[in-house]
Design an enzyme around this catalytic site. Structure first.
Site, mmCIF file in Angstrom:
data_model
loop_
_atom_site.group_PDB
_atom_site.id
_atom_site.type_symbol
_atom_site.label_atom_id
_atom_site.label_comp_id
_atom_site.label_asym_id
_atom_site.label_seq_id
_atom_site.Cartn_x
_atom_site.Cartn_y
_atom_site.Cartn_z
ATOM 1 N N VAL A 174 0.854 -1.251 -0.078
ATOM 2 C CA VAL A 174 0.050 0.194 0.090
ATOM 3 C C VAL A 174 0.758 1.094 -0.115
ATOM 4 O O VAL A 174 0.587 2.292 -0.737
ATOM 5 C CB VAL A 174 -0.827 -0.147 1.079
ATOM 6 C CG1 VAL A 174 -1.566 1.278 1.533
ATOM 7 C CG2 VAL A 174 -1.840 -1.376 1.101
ATOM 8 N N ARG B 233 11.600 -0.098 8.172
ATOM 9 C CA ARG B 233 12.772 -0.898 9.059
ATOM 10 C C ARG B 233 13.915 -1.013 8.116
ATOM 11 O O ARG B 233 15.019 -0.808 8.399
ATOM 12 C CB ARG B 233 12.121 -2.286 9.685
ATOM 13 C CG ARG B 233 11.478 -1.861 11.219
ATOM 14 C CD ARG B 233 11.226 -3.119 12.053
ATOM 15 N NE ARG B 233 10.435 -2.702 13.081
ATOM 16 C CZ ARG B 233 9.154 -2.910 13.259
ATOM 17 N NH1 ARG B 233 8.669 -3.584 12.254
ATOM 18 N NH2 ARG B 233 8.714 -2.575 14.149
ATOM 19 N N VAL C 113 -11.717 0.158 5.652
ATOM 20 C CA VAL C 113 -12.834 -0.494 5.245
ATOM 21 C C VAL C 113 -12.830 -0.272 3.765
ATOM 22 O O VAL C 113 -13.168 0.917 3.401
ATOM 23 C CB VAL C 113 -14.221 -0.253 6.078
ATOM 24 C CG1 VAL C 113 -15.206 -0.910 5.434
ATOM 25 C CG2 VAL C 113 -13.921 -0.398 7.516
ATOM 26 N N LYS D 246 -13.481 -4.703 10.533
ATOM 27 C CA LYS D 246 -14.242 -3.420 9.641
ATOM 28 C C LYS D 246 -15.867 -3.341 9.789
ATOM 29 O O LYS D 246 -16.151 -2.406 9.782
ATOM 30 C CB LYS D 246 -14.146 -4.103 7.760
ATOM 31 C CG LYS D 246 -12.648 -4.144 7.493
ATOM 32 C CD LYS D 246 -12.703 -4.861 6.107
ATOM 33 C CE LYS D 246 -11.122 -4.949 5.759
ATOM 34 N NZ LYS D 246 -11.084 -5.811 4.477
ATOM 35 N N GLY E 187 -5.830 -4.731 -2.427
ATOM 36 C CA GLY E 187 -5.196 -4.257 -3.452
ATOM 37 C C GLY E 187 -4.438 -2.943 -3.274
ATOM 38 O O GLY E 187 -4.952 -2.326 -2.547
HETATM 39 N N1 HSE Z 1 -6.809 -8.552 3.319
HETATM 40 C C1 HSE Z 1 -7.928 -7.660 2.913
HETATM 41 C C2 HSE Z 1 -8.794 -8.134 2.020
HETATM 42 C C3 HSE Z 1 -7.251 -6.350 2.363
HETATM 43 O O1 HSE Z 1 -8.702 -9.079 1.447
HETATM 44 O O2 HSE Z 1 -9.943 -7.452 2.100
HETATM 45 C C4 HSE Z 1 -7.818 -5.190 2.416
HETATM 46 O O3 HSE Z 1 -8.401 -4.673 3.741
#
Ligand code: HSE
Length: 409
Positions: free
Chosen positions: A22, A46, A137, A209, A306
């Site tokens: 991201v 890091r 979310v 979420k 994504g």
């Molecule tokens: N792993 C989460 C999903 C990424 O597949 O929705 C987005 O929050």
């Protein structure tokens, strides 16, 4: 523009914590958009040398400072900190430090906002800065700003939908005949899945979420640990065959609704009739249906996972923070109470406010993380002074009955 979010060159300065999927997409989007009022000033990671050697390092600005020290990033003159590390610790501490230093924070961290959102929002408010989490979310689907700004005029009674892109990707490909293990491996390779994909398939990502949406849409604090979950890992090809015979498909559905005086919330695989819009969504699509007393059903849908989709929400929040636009704040009483607790350094654990009590005499309960009795007594004294408080709050300690229970006041 908010005075705190500008420097002498008139630009908001952005520090990204975490240059993963991201973070890279956020830098790419900022470069593509070339927003004149926003500058990518710091990137913390890091293993910074490894990140700087990646081809994707080119998305950073010419003047962007790369650092492996979070202290340097948090202590810099950045005015907006973008937290993309994920997980509760140490992200919680870093966000607290950024807010306390008068920096606005943008985060995609759903677990942190689900478990500690109330405390962090109160801290942001107390410091006159913003904490924005639209990316937590539904990735690129503007569900949170849509509800906050577009549905505050309704009383939402139910939320349902698809909140995990990985599960939707897996189940819609299994529906087309692919094997669970193969599709999960693809989801991991494509960067949709969490670092521990159990969070996706087990429903823990979606329930975080769901708790955030319940807070935003229904002003109800759900404890994520109390929301029932069922894994999709047990769903097999034969289940899809029988679902088909029943005129259905299978999707991971998240639901929260007001029921009587309480709330019902659950995440898990469900048989979904083929004529339902929920059955039509494929790939990493998320879908959220809100049901309002006045406006009826409203549907939000789009890509929920994504890097690029999530970066849309992150960058939109950066722009909102840079413009100094204020989100709809917590209800006044809640924010005043949270402020009183923040003053004595007590951390809110959960906040319960059930319907069914007279509106002019609303009862509610705040639980805190373990702390000294004297701390709670000081907070109660502060709260009792608030105009909105009709009586001195009752402080009760919670009895520890086994190792898993923590003492809270
Ligand atoms: N792993 C989460 C999903 C990424 O597949 O929705 C987005 O929050």
């Amino acid at each position: 523009m908010n005075e705190r979010e500008t420097k002498s060159n008139g630009k908001a300065r952005v520090a990204i914590l975490g240059y993963g999927t991201v973070g890279i997409s956020v830098a790419k989007a900022l470069q593509m958009l070339g927003l004149p009022s926003i500058e990518l000033s710091q990137i913390f990671n890091r293993d910074v040398a490894r990140k700087q050697a990646l081809p994707e390092a080119r998305f950073a600005g010419f003047d962007t400072v790369w650092t492996g020290s979070v202290d340097e990033a948090l202590g810099s003159d950045a005015t907006i900190v973008v937290e993309l590390i994920g997980g509760v610790d140490p992200a919680r501490d870093w966000i607290r430090r950024a807010l306390t230093a008068g920096k606005s924070v943008v985060t995609a961290n759903k677990q942190l906002i689900a478990y500690h959102g109330v405390e962090l929002l109160a801290l942001a408010e107390a410091n006159g800065v913003q904490l924005l989490y639209g990316a937590a979310v539904a990735g690129g689907v503007p569900v949170i700003p849509g509800i906050m700004q577009g549905q505050s005029g309704d009383r939402i009674t139910r939320i349902s939908g698809l909140l995990n892109g990985t599960c939707n990707y897996i189940l819609s490909r299994m529906e087309a005949g692919d094997r669970y293990a193969d599709v999960l491996a693809d989801a991991q390779r494509l960067g949709y899945a969490e670092s521990d994909p159990t969070a996706d398939v087990g429903g823990f990502d979606a329930r975080a979420k769901l708790c955030i949406l319940s807070r935003v849409a229904m002003h109800v604090e759900l404890n994520p640990d109390e929301v029932g979950t069922q894994t999709i890992a047990d769903v097999d090809a034969v289940d899809f065959a029988y679902a088909r015979e029943l005129g259905c498909t299978i999707r991971q559905v998240s639901r929260a609704q007001r029921e009587g005086g309480g709330m019902y919330a659950r995440v898990g695989p469900m048989l979904v009739p083929r004529e339902s819009p929920i059955a039509w969504s494929h790939g990493t699509q998320n879908m959220v249906v809100t049901t309002g007393t006045l406006g009826g059903d409203v549907v939000f849908s789009g890509h929920g996972a994504g890097g690029d989709a999530t970066a849309v929400a992150v960058v939109s929040d950066i722009v909102a923070a840079a413009q100094g636009s204020r989100p709809v704040s917590l209800p006044v009483i809640v924010s005043a109470i949270a402020g009183a607790l923040a003053q004595v350094d007590a951390n809110i654990d959960s906040l319960l406010q059930r319907p069914g009590y007279p509106k002019h005499r609303l009862a509610f309960v705040v639980t805190t993380e373990p702390c000294r009795t004297s701390t709670i007594e000081r907070a109660v004294t502060e709260m009792a002074k608030l105009d909105c408080m009709l009586a001195r709050p009752l402080a009760l300690q919670r009895l520890v009955v086994d190792d898993k229970d923590e003492e809270t006041a």
